[in-house]
Design a protein around this motif. Structure first.
Motif, PDB file in Angstrom:
ATOM      1  N   GLN A   1       0.827  -1.200   0.000  1.00 17.22           N
ATOM      2  CA  GLN A   1       0.000   0.000   0.000  1.00 17.22           C
ATOM      3  C   GLN A   1       0.865   1.255   0.000  1.00 17.22           C
ATOM      4  O   GLN A   1       1.810   1.381   0.764  1.00 17.22           O
ATOM      5  N   LYS A   2       0.536   2.198  -0.875  1.00 17.86           N
ATOM      6  CA  LYS A   2       1.258   3.455  -0.953  1.00 17.86           C
ATOM      7  C   LYS A   2       0.705   4.422   0.097  1.00 17.86           C
ATOM      8  O   LYS A   2      -0.417   4.276   0.578  1.00 17.86           O
ATOM      9  N   VAL A   3       1.515   5.416   0.443  1.00 21.16           N
ATOM     10  CA  VAL A   3       1.092   6.362   1.462  1.00 21.16           C
ATOM     11  C   VAL A   3       1.232   7.787   0.953  1.00 21.16           C
ATOM     12  O   VAL A   3       1.924   8.060  -0.018  1.00 21.16           O
ATOM     13  N   GLN A   4       0.550   8.693   1.652  1.00 19.69           N
ATOM     14  CA  GLN A   4       0.740  10.112   1.443  1.00 19.69           C
ATOM     15  C   GLN A   4       1.639  10.631   2.562  1.00 19.69           C
ATOM     16  O   GLN A   4       1.674  10.072   3.649  1.00 19.69           O
ATOM     17  N   LEU A   5       2.352  11.682   2.275  1.00 19.12           N
ATOM     18  CA  LEU A   5       3.225  12.263   3.282  1.00 19.12           C
ATOM     19  C   LEU A   5       3.203  13.773   3.140  1.00 19.12           C
ATOM     20  O   LEU A   5       3.333  14.292   2.038  1.00 19.12           O
ATOM     21  N   ILE A   6       2.980  14.465   4.261  1.00 19.33           N
ATOM     22  CA  ILE A   6       3.028  15.916   4.248  1.00 19.33           C
ATOM     23  C   ILE A   6       4.442  16.336   4.597  1.00 19.33           C
ATOM     24  O   ILE A   6       4.920  16.101   5.701  1.00 19.33           O
ATOM     25  N   HIS A   7       5.127  16.920   3.619  1.00 16.85           N
ATOM     26  CA  HIS A   7       6.491  17.402   3.807  1.00 16.85           C
ATOM     27  C   HIS A   7       6.367  18.772   4.471  1.00 16.85           C
ATOM     28  O   HIS A   7       6.045  19.761   3.830  1.00 16.85           O
ATOM     29  N   TYR A   8       6.601  18.810   5.779  1.00 15.63           N
ATOM     30  CA  TYR A   8       6.364  20.009   6.579  1.00 15.63           C
ATOM     31  C   TYR A   8       7.692  20.515   7.088  1.00 15.63           C
ATOM     32  O   TYR A   8       8.475  19.747   7.635  1.00 15.63           O
TER      33      TYR A   8
END
Length: 266
Positions: A92-99
């Motif tokens: 499963q792929k994920v989303q990531l918030i680059h903060y």
């Protein structure tokens, strides 16, 4: 050994067992604090003052399980009941918030996990090539979108397995968050091998600012909390040092140590 620094990935304690999507990322603690003194016209507390300027942050000063710590062989205990750790997302792929300052995944909000936080520390080492996860995360087109404090950019279709080094061996201890309010709800897992980052990617990271555009530029370096005392904590590992293997080929147990907060100078 040229290993330095580290990449911190925060997961809920149940992450290894199951994956749960969420709509919003965890909210970063908005605090009035800094890592080091900077001339800004007003006092901003550095780590030694965190627990003194705000009663809600008192654990930063009086806590007994604070992080980070130096991990040395003399404090390490082999725990045969610690299973080998292998991340399996089932493809499963994920989303990531680059903060700017933090990285968040789109899993269950870590602060709501009943068993506290699981923080995975992955050491990085400079090399000619990097893995595909870091190639996307630290790509110049992406990194320039988070140049200043509070900048954020959403990345999708990431395979979180790619960031993990090729080892199932790790070290673990009970600790805390490394920013105010320093809650002692974290279980730290330090992987036994590094991942690789290129010099250009490291240069891109150093061009990021810890401040907003209207403030004095403060490079994304030296942004680490000083080492905290271990006190009476046990540091456990699933590495059996009495058996020579691929994770410790020279078997020089007395030389093994993990020094936190190192920063590559060249």
């Amino acid at each position: 050994m040229d290993i330095f620094g580290g990449l911190l990935i925060i997961f809920p304690a149940s992450f290894i067992a199951c994956v749960s999507a969420q709509q919003n990322p965890p909210k970063i603690h908005e605090g009035w604090w800094a890592y080091k003194e900077v001339v800004q016209g007003s006092f901003v507390p550095v780590p030694s003052f965190w627990g003194l300027v705000n009663s809600a942050w008192n654990l930063c000063s009086v806590g007994k399980r604070q992080s980070p710590v130096n991990i040395e062989t003399s404090h390490m205990i082999f725990d045969p009941y610690l299973a080998s750790m292998k991340l399996n997302t089932g493809g499963q792929k994920v989303q990531l918030i680059h903060y700017n300052h933090e990285l968040y995944t789109n899993y269950t909000e870590a602060a709501k996990s009943p068993n506290g936080l699981v923080i995975v520390s992955i050491f990085m080492k400079v090399a000619e090539t990097s893995n595909s996860f870091l190639n996307r995360l630290l790509n110049r087109d992406i990194i320039t979108r988070v140049t200043y404090k509070n900048d954020a950019y959403l990345l999708t279709g990431l395979n979180i397995e790619e960031i993990y080094p090729e080892t199932s061996s790790f070290i673990t201890y009970d600790g805390s968050m490394t920013i105010p309010p320093c809650f002692e709800t974290a279980t730290w897992i330090l992987m036994n091998k590094p991942v690789y980052v290129t010099r250009m990617q490291m240069h891109s990271l150093r061009l990021l600012s810890q401040n907003q555009p209207s403030q004095i530029f403060l490079s994304m370096s030296d942004n680490v909390r000083p080492i905290q005392p271990l006190i009476n904590r046990c540091i456990r590992t699933n590495i059996n040092f009495s058996m020579q293997g691929k994770d410790c080929p020279n078997n020089r147990v007395h030389k093994l140590q993990y020094r936190v907060n190192g920063w590559l100078l060249n």
